[in-house]
Design a protein around this motif. Sequence first.
Motif, mmCIF file in Angstrom:
data_model
loop_
_atom_site.group_PDB
_atom_site.id
_atom_site.type_symbol
_atom_site.label_atom_id
_atom_site.label_comp_id
_atom_site.label_asym_id
_atom_site.label_seq_id
_atom_site.Cartn_x
_atom_site.Cartn_y
_atom_site.Cartn_z
ATOM 1 N N ALA A 6 -6.655 -0.444 6.047
ATOM 2 C CA ALA A 6 -7.130 -1.522 6.938
ATOM 3 C C ALA A 6 -6.057 -2.586 7.133
ATOM 4 O O ALA A 6 -6.025 -3.264 8.163
ATOM 5 N N ARG A 12 -8.902 2.604 1.469
ATOM 6 C CA ARG A 12 -9.542 1.940 2.616
ATOM 7 C C ARG A 12 -8.902 0.580 2.878
ATOM 8 O O ARG A 12 -8.560 0.255 4.016
ATOM 9 N N ARG A 13 -8.696 -0.178 1.819
ATOM 10 C CA ARG A 13 -8.179 -1.544 2.008
ATOM 11 C C ARG A 13 -6.709 -1.544 2.402
ATOM 12 O O ARG A 13 -6.269 -2.343 3.228
#
Length: 320
Positions: A197, A193-194
């Motif tokens: 992102a 996710r990071r």
Amino acid sequence: MALVGIARLAAASELLEAKRAVEYFELPARSILNRTRPNMPFQWTINPYRGCEFGCKYCYARYTHEFMELDAVEFEDKIYAKQATAELLRQELARTGRKEHIALGTATDPYQPAERRFGRTRAILEVFARERGRFLGITTKSDLVLRDLDLLCEIARANVLGVNLTVTTLDEKLARLLEPRAPRPALRLETVRRLSAAGICVSVFPNPIMPGITDGERALDRLARAARDAGALSFGGGPLFLMPSAQKVFFPFLEKHFPDLAPKYKASFARSAYLSKAYKDALRERVQRIRDRYGLASGMIEYQPELWAGEEQGELFPLQ
Ligand code: SF4
């Protein structure tokens, strides 16, 4: 018996540190880029360490310790950090074609605990951050990769970069059995996710997919959906293969935790390290069906880096 080559270098390696049951050594290295066999999806590999503390029960790379006259279990306990990784890489990249794909972390995890101390992977990324037009794939199970997010973003602007998070199962208990010292699956998905992102192209690799343990369609489907929801753009899917050095650890593990499967595995791998073509074909179809369901690609995304528009000026007609 007189030790030669890598076995002699390993025996003479200076002890960097000893902690718990794990020992860390400094290994002199003559090169850092290793050429792969033809028909692989990448032409070069980089492994900044030998051995891997994560200790996955299925790990195929245990054979690399046998080159140093060490056994398959010592692969988890005797970790060798290669010397001068950055200097070697700078020299060797000068002799490497820009279009060739380089895979970092094929026989050890480049973000295993040793990396916190010795920083050999970060030194390698610092070299790539000064490159243009390279194709680099990094494979890991560790959220430690986020430490290098600044460098990854810099590399991704001028090179084609893909980061692959290996997640074999979402089941925390099963993951703890299979991969006793690797970060939890939830932590790996949070890492996806990071990274995503931050604009990094991320894949989730469910590899190796293990018959009767992680190859169920529903489990793979849940994993692919979680990968897509976390921002992954592609989903791998390779079956288990077990060389004799890996069997030495995996078979006793099966006898203890999956006694019904142990005889089937032993029969399947009796003559070859690979599963049957019929199994591999069926698994390939299953994984492809799942990818199609979630719009996931099968491999590295070859995007156009913002700071590299193609062939460098002067490559075909060297400047006078
Ligand atoms: S993380 Fe990869 S290299 Fe390390 S033990 Fe697990 S499978 Fe082997």
